[in-house]
Design a protein around this motif. Sequence first.
Motif, short mmCIF file in Angstrom:
data_model
loop_
_atom_site.label_atom_id
_atom_site.label_comp_id
_atom_site.label_asym_id
_atom_site.label_seq_id
_atom_site.Cartn_x
_atom_site.Cartn_y
_atom_site.Cartn_z
N PHE A 99 -23.54 -0.68 -5.28
CA PHE A 99 -22.47 -0.61 -6.26
C PHE A 99 -22.23 -1.95 -6.96
CE2 PHE A 99 -17.91 -0.30 -7.43
CZ PHE A 99 -17.96 0.88 -8.16
N TYR A 100 -22.66 -3.05 -6.35
CA TYR A 100 -22.33 -4.38 -6.84
C TYR A 100 -22.85 -4.72 -8.24
CZ TYR A 100 -20.58 -5.43 -2.15
OH TYR A 100 -19.88 -5.42 -0.98
N PRO A 101 -24.10 -4.40 -8.61
CA PRO A 101 -24.53 -4.77 -9.97
C PRO A 101 -23.64 -4.19 -11.07
CG PRO A 101 -26.42 -4.12 -8.65
CD PRO A 101 -25.19 -3.80 -7.84
N GLY A 102 -23.28 -2.92 -10.95
CA GLY A 102 -22.41 -2.31 -11.95
C GLY A 102 -21.01 -2.88 -11.91
N LEU A 103 -20.50 -3.13 -10.72
CA LEU A 103 -19.15 -3.68 -10.57
C LEU A 103 -19.06 -5.08 -11.16
CD1 LEU A 103 -16.27 -3.45 -9.41
CD2 LEU A 103 -17.16 -4.41 -7.28
N ILE A 104 -20.02 -5.92 -10.85
CA ILE A 104 -20.02 -7.30 -11.38
C ILE A 104 -20.12 -7.28 -12.90
CG2 ILE A 104 -21.36 -9.44 -11.46
CD1 ILE A 104 -21.98 -8.88 -8.43
N THR A 105 -20.99 -6.43 -13.43
CA THR A 105 -21.12 -6.32 -14.89
C THR A 105 -19.82 -5.83 -15.51
OG1 THR A 105 -23.47 -5.81 -14.61
CG2 THR A 105 -22.50 -5.31 -16.75
N ALA A 106 -19.17 -4.84 -14.89
CA ALA A 106 -17.90 -4.31 -15.41
C ALA A 106 -16.81 -5.39 -15.42
CB ALA A 106 -17.46 -3.11 -14.59
N ILE A 107 -16.76 -6.22 -14.39
CA ILE A 107 -15.76 -7.29 -14.33
C ILE A 107 -16.01 -8.30 -15.45
CG2 ILE A 107 -14.97 -9.27 -12.96
CD1 ILE A 107 -15.41 -7.44 -10.46
N ILE A 108 -17.28 -8.68 -15.64
CA ILE A 108 -17.61 -9.64 -16.70
C ILE A 108 -17.24 -9.06 -18.07
CG2 ILE A 108 -19.54 -10.77 -17.89
CD1 ILE A 108 -20.84 -11.06 -15.07
N ILE A 109 -17.54 -7.78 -18.27
CA ILE A 109 -17.20 -7.14 -19.56
C ILE A 109 -15.70 -7.15 -19.78
CG2 ILE A 109 -17.14 -4.91 -20.76
CD1 ILE A 109 -19.95 -4.40 -19.62
N MET A 110 -14.92 -6.83 -18.75
CA MET A 110 -13.46 -6.80 -18.91
C MET A 110 -12.93 -8.19 -19.25
SD MET A 110 -10.92 -4.78 -19.16
CE MET A 110 -11.47 -3.25 -18.44
N ILE A 111 -13.50 -9.21 -18.64
CA ILE A 111 -13.07 -10.59 -18.97
C ILE A 111 -13.40 -10.90 -20.42
CG2 ILE A 111 -13.54 -13.03 -18.51
CD1 ILE A 111 -13.89 -12.18 -15.51
N LEU A 112 -14.63 -10.57 -20.84
CA LEU A 112 -15.03 -10.84 -22.22
C LEU A 112 -14.19 -10.05 -23.22
CD1 LEU A 112 -18.92 -10.83 -21.87
CD2 LEU A 112 -17.44 -12.81 -22.26
N MET A 113 -13.95 -8.79 -22.92
CA MET A 113 -13.20 -7.94 -23.85
C MET A 113 -11.71 -8.31 -23.88
SD MET A 113 -15.35 -6.04 -25.29
CE MET A 113 -17.07 -5.71 -25.06
N GLY A 114 -11.22 -8.93 -22.83
CA GLY A 114 -9.82 -9.31 -22.77
C GLY A 114 -9.53 -10.69 -23.31
N THR A 115 -10.59 -11.46 -23.58
CA THR A 115 -10.41 -12.80 -24.11
C THR A 115 -9.84 -12.70 -25.52
OG1 THR A 115 -12.32 -13.54 -22.85
CG2 THR A 115 -11.63 -14.94 -24.68
N PRO A 116 -8.79 -13.51 -25.83
CA PRO A 116 -8.20 -13.44 -27.17
C PRO A 116 -9.27 -13.58 -28.24
CG PRO A 116 -6.86 -14.81 -25.76
CD PRO A 116 -8.11 -14.48 -24.98
N GLY A 117 -9.18 -12.72 -29.23
CA GLY A 117 -10.24 -12.62 -30.22
C GLY A 117 -9.90 -13.18 -31.58
N ASN A 118 -9.25 -14.33 -31.64
CA ASN A 118 -8.90 -14.91 -32.94
C ASN A 118 -10.13 -15.19 -33.80
OD1 ASN A 118 -6.32 -14.86 -32.00
ND2 ASN A 118 -6.24 -17.04 -31.52
N CYS A 119 -11.25 -15.47 -33.16
CA CYS A 119 -12.44 -15.85 -33.93
C CYS A 119 -13.35 -14.66 -34.23
CB CYS A 119 -13.22 -16.93 -33.19
SG CYS A 119 -13.83 -16.41 -31.59
N PHE A 120 -12.99 -13.47 -33.75
CA PHE A 120 -13.82 -12.30 -33.99
C PHE A 120 -13.36 -11.59 -35.27
CE2 PHE A 120 -13.81 -12.61 -29.28
CZ PHE A 120 -15.14 -12.94 -29.14
N PRO A 121 -14.30 -11.10 -36.07
CA PRO A 121 -13.90 -10.39 -37.29
C PRO A 121 -13.29 -9.03 -36.98
CG PRO A 121 -16.28 -10.27 -37.01
CD PRO A 121 -15.75 -11.17 -35.93
#
Length: 133
Positions: free
Chosen positions: A8-30
């Motif tokens: 289960f770990y590869p998917g879980l680790i990837t999901a955590i990284i994605i949530m961190i990236l998607m939750g990062t404030p996006g002032n610089c994203f169009p």
Amino acid sequence: MKRLTKDFYPGLITAIIIMILMGTPGNCFPNVTSFWDWLGPDKIVHFIVFGTLAFSMIWGYREKIISQNANAQKKSYLLTLMLSISYGALTEILQKYIFINRYGSIYDFIADAIGCVLGVIIFIYCFKKKLKK
């Protein structure tokens, strides 16, 4: 209660990284406002990120999936798609209503879903010689 296995770990680790990236404030994203804007580099990132999620979810269980019959393999692919696409929907909802300076978008969700499908297709292609028919 069942313990999580190392599969289960590869998917879980990837999901955590994605949530961190998607939750990062996006002032610089169009901010995508029209259909034609959705074809930009931002969507390529969504394809890659969610393709990686779907692939890593299956990859963790690859030995079990390879040993299954074709019908059980299809169920594994469908479950992976349902989970990874749902996770894409969750990230977009959180971006719209919870995360600061982030904007959920239906176009991002579509890119997430396409990436998930591509991740499963890439897994099947990579392991097609080992998969039972």
